[in-house]
Design an enzyme around this catalytic site. Structure first.
Site, PDB file in Angstrom:
ATOM      1  N   TYR A 199       0.823  -1.221   0.000  1.00 50.37           N
ATOM      2  CA  TYR A 199       0.000   0.000   0.000  1.00 50.37           C
ATOM      3  C   TYR A 199       0.853   1.265   0.000  1.00 50.37           C
ATOM      4  O   TYR A 199       0.321   2.362   0.107  1.00 50.37           O
ATOM      5  CB  TYR A 199      -0.882   0.056   1.255  1.00 50.37           C
ATOM      6  CG  TYR A 199      -1.626  -1.204   1.596  1.00 50.37           C
ATOM      7  CD1 TYR A 199      -2.652  -1.681   0.776  1.00 50.37           C
ATOM      8  CD2 TYR A 199      -1.319  -1.923   2.755  1.00 50.37           C
ATOM      9  CE1 TYR A 199      -3.343  -2.833   1.108  1.00 50.37           C
ATOM     10  CE2 TYR A 199      -2.013  -3.071   3.096  1.00 50.37           C
ATOM     11  CZ  TYR A 199      -3.018  -3.525   2.267  1.00 50.37           C
ATOM     12  OH  TYR A 199      -3.697  -4.657   2.605  1.00 50.37           O
ATOM     13  N   CYS A 244      14.233 -10.591  -3.056  1.00 51.83           N
ATOM     14  CA  CYS A 244      14.831 -10.209  -4.337  1.00 51.83           C
ATOM     15  C   CYS A 244      13.852  -9.486  -5.241  1.00 51.83           C
ATOM     16  O   CYS A 244      13.483  -9.966  -6.309  1.00 51.83           O
ATOM     17  CB  CYS A 244      15.424 -11.442  -5.005  1.00 51.83           C
ATOM     18  SG  CYS A 244      16.769 -12.072  -4.005  1.00 51.83           S
ATOM     19  N   TYR A 294      -2.076  -6.312  10.830  1.00 51.00           N
ATOM     20  CA  TYR A 294      -1.776  -6.664   9.437  1.00 51.00           C
ATOM     21  C   TYR A 294      -0.274  -6.797   9.185  1.00 51.00           C
ATOM     22  O   TYR A 294       0.220  -6.483   8.118  1.00 51.00           O
ATOM     23  CB  TYR A 294      -2.418  -5.645   8.472  1.00 51.00           C
ATOM     24  CG  TYR A 294      -3.897  -5.459   8.732  1.00 51.00           C
ATOM     25  CD1 TYR A 294      -4.793  -6.465   8.416  1.00 51.00           C
ATOM     26  CD2 TYR A 294      -4.390  -4.294   9.342  1.00 51.00           C
ATOM     27  CE1 TYR A 294      -6.154  -6.321   8.690  1.00 51.00           C
ATOM     28  CE2 TYR A 294      -5.742  -4.142   9.620  1.00 51.00           C
ATOM     29  CZ  TYR A 294      -6.613  -5.164   9.288  1.00 51.00           C
ATOM     30  OH  TYR A 294      -7.954  -5.019   9.558  1.00 51.00           O
TER      31      TYR A 294
HETATM   32  N1  LLP Z   1     -14.821  -5.534   9.569  1.00 47.51           N
HETATM   33  C1  LLP Z   1     -14.701  -6.016   8.321  1.00 47.51           C
HETATM   34  C2  LLP Z   1     -15.827  -6.672   7.686  1.00 47.51           C
HETATM   35  C3  LLP Z   1     -13.468  -5.882   7.646  1.00 47.51           C
HETATM   36  O1  LLP Z   1     -13.354  -6.348   6.411  1.00 47.51           O
HETATM   37  C4  LLP Z   1     -12.390  -5.246   8.285  1.00 47.51           C
HETATM   38  C5  LLP Z   1     -11.093  -5.095   7.610  1.00 47.51           C
HETATM   39  C6  LLP Z   1     -12.568  -4.795   9.607  1.00 47.51           C
HETATM   40  C7  LLP Z   1     -13.806  -4.944  10.212  1.00 47.51           C
HETATM   41  C8  LLP Z   1     -11.459  -4.162  10.411  1.00 47.51           C
HETATM   42  O2  LLP Z   1     -10.909  -3.032   9.828  1.00 47.51           O
HETATM   43  P1  LLP Z   1      -9.873  -2.161  10.691  1.00 47.51           P
HETATM   44  O3  LLP Z   1     -10.595  -1.684  11.923  1.00 47.51           O
HETATM   45  O4  LLP Z   1      -8.725  -3.012  11.026  1.00 47.51           O
HETATM   46  O5  LLP Z   1      -9.500  -1.052   9.790  1.00 47.51           O
HETATM   47  N2  LLP Z   1      -4.520  -5.073   5.188  1.00 47.51           N
HETATM   48  C9  LLP Z   1      -4.972  -3.697   5.246  1.00 47.51           C
HETATM   49  C10 LLP Z   1      -6.283  -3.546   5.977  1.00 47.51           C
HETATM   50  C11 LLP Z   1      -7.396  -4.400   5.397  1.00 47.51           C
HETATM   51  C12 LLP Z   1      -8.668  -4.348   6.173  1.00 47.51           C
HETATM   52  C13 LLP Z   1      -9.681  -5.312   5.656  1.00 47.51           C
HETATM   53  N3  LLP Z   1     -10.892  -5.347   6.366  1.00 47.51           N
HETATM   54  C14 LLP Z   1      -3.867  -2.861   5.866  1.00 47.51           C
HETATM   55  O6  LLP Z   1      -2.827  -3.414   6.238  1.00 47.51           O
HETATM   56  O7  LLP Z   1      -3.989  -1.644   5.956  1.00 47.51           O
END
Ligand code: LLP
Length: 433
Positions: free
Chosen positions: A330, A357, A386
């Site tokens: 990202y 690599c 994450y």
């Molecule tokens: N609820 C649902 C249905 C979700 O899909 C997600 C995250 C959350 C809650 C929690 O979101 P949060 O509060 O953590 O923002 N890999 C990405 C973030 C992807 C989030 C996907 N869904 C990153 O590293 O920024």
């Protein structure tokens, strides 16, 4: 509490004579003991983050549930801590349900929000007794052929999304998630006719949101849709789930999400609308992932190489995007400090790169840091969400270990994989034997 490098101090990060300590434990000692790369998670910070969210919302509305979004970090010990806190859990795969049950979550406390869900997964979910939040009419119809759950929730696309990167915006026109308003009524009618008794409604607009407005706009839309369902289908809602997405500042210039203001605005709007629409007193749910674990985690990685080219000063460390993919995926910024030189001033501009690599294997670009030497220990902060959960064995590098710290104590909570982990489950076909 002293400031660490350029960072906002928090209750767990401390500079003790130039050495980073995480809730009273020396980062140097941890790296020595468990080797690097190493994820270090603070139990205290996780508990306090959870409590902060729960208390901030629940003092403004009587019926609140916080669903920890497990995808941010599914380590069993982390799940166990949140289970003990009384959290509920947002799961998105059978694997997350499996781990949550193992950590002691009762199925009633788990909400499953999948997308592109298979029939065998629906069967597994029905049997495990978790509440299912459907993402499409297709999924709903297939679920109803398998069983008639007591409760069903529908994920709605509230037409507005937000997030720190387009990949994490999960509502609006371009998003694959949720059911649009014109099909929502049909979804609830189908469930009602099939004999479902209780209902919820859910949205999740995106991730890493630092301002309040997207939440209030989406909440308004969701409640309007809930009202339409209430009027046209004649059902009420046990819960209304506003999703996660609560952001955490990573860059020095970013301001913290004003949690009080968020809770104030959202609960005021929620209360007003449920009353206006005659929706009773449905439980208000939120699903934070990042907010609970992000700043509770530090990634420790050792410097093996210092390389100066005519254009750049590279620091080569042992964690690459196999260990922390967010910068590569990202373009995310993570604060970085030299864990054994916290009291030295920034002198050079370094780009911190890993062992993968690919040229995109950059953890941190052009950072002003103290003069770095081979053997120094780098701490990548805000790595608890994450981080490990998105790590891989790319380049055939075994995944790293995880440690939990609490008030000066520490324990290994996930072993480092070994070279033998790379062989797991692999077979030669008979003709190669
Ligand atoms: N609820 C649902 C249905 C979700 O899909 C997600 C995250 C959350 C809650 C929690 O979101 P949060 O509060 O953590 O923002 N890999 C990405 C973030 C992807 C989030 C996907 N869904 C990153 O590293 O920024």
């Amino acid at each position: 509490m002293q400031r660490v490098g350029m960072l906002r101090p928090n209750e767990i990060l401390e500079d003790r004579e130039g050495v980073l300590h995480i809730d009273g434990v020396s980062a140097l000692e941890l790296a020595e003991r468990f080797d690097t790369p190493l994820y270090v998670m603070s139990e205290r910070r996780i508990r306090n983050n959870y409590r902060r969210v729960y208390e901030t919302f629940s003092k403004r509305y009587r019926k609140v549930k916080v669903y920890y979004s497990a995808k941010a970090n599914t380590n069993l010990s982390i799940l166990k801590i949140l289970e003990e806190e009384g959290s509920c859990l947002d799961a998105v795969s059978p694997g997350e349900v499996f781990l949550a049950l193992k950590a002691g979550f009762k199925p009633e406390r788990i909400l499953y929000t999948g997308t592109s869900v298979r029939d065998d997964e629906l069967r597994f979910l029905s049997e495990s007794g978790v509440t299912i939040n459907v993402d499409s009419l297709s999924q709903l119809r297939r679920l109803l052929k398998i069983s008639t759950p007591e409760t069903i929730s529908v994920r709605v696309n509230p037409e507005v999304g937000a997030g720190h990167h387009e990949h994490v915006v999960t509502a609006g026109r371009e998003s694959k998630f949720g059911i649009w308003e014109e099909k929502v009524v049909e979804a609830y009618r189908t469930a009602l006719e099939a004999g479902v008794k209780h209902f919820g409604i859910q949205m999740h607009i995106g991730s890493g949101i630092l301002s309040v407005e997207p939440f209030t706009v989406a909440t308004e839309n969701l409640l309007k849709i809930a009202n339409r369902v209430h009027e046209e289908v004649g059902i009420g809602f046990e819960f209304i789930d506003l999703g996660g997405g609560l952001g955490v500042p990573y860059k020095p210039e970013e301001e913290e999400l004003n949690l009080d203001l968020l809770a104030e605005k959202v609960t005021a709007l929620y209360r007003e609308r449920v009353e206006q629409y005659g929706l009773g007193e449905p439980t208000l749910c939120v699903e934070p992932g990042r907010y609970i674990v992000c700043d509770a985690g530090v990634l420790l990685t050792r410097v093996n190489t210092v390389k100066v080219t005519p254009f750049k000063r590279f620091v080569g460390v042992d964690a690459g995007f196999n260990t922390l993919i967010r910068p590569a995926m990202y373009g995310s910024y993570h604060p970085v400090v030299v864990a054994n030189r916290l009291n030295e001033p920034g002198e050079e501009t370094y780009t911190i790169v890993g062992p993968i690599c690919e040229s995109g294997d950059i953890l941190a670009k052009d950072r002003m840091l103290p003069r770095i030497q081979e053997g120094d220990l780098i701490a990548v902060l805000n790595a608890g969400a994450y981080g490990y959960s998105m790590s891989s064995q790319y380049n055939s590098r075994p995944r790293c270990a995880e440690v939990l710290v609490m008030d000066g104590e520490y324990a290994l909570i996930r072993e480092r994989e070994t070279l033998h982990s790379l062989l797991e489950g692999q077979h030669y076909p008979p003709w190669l034997k």
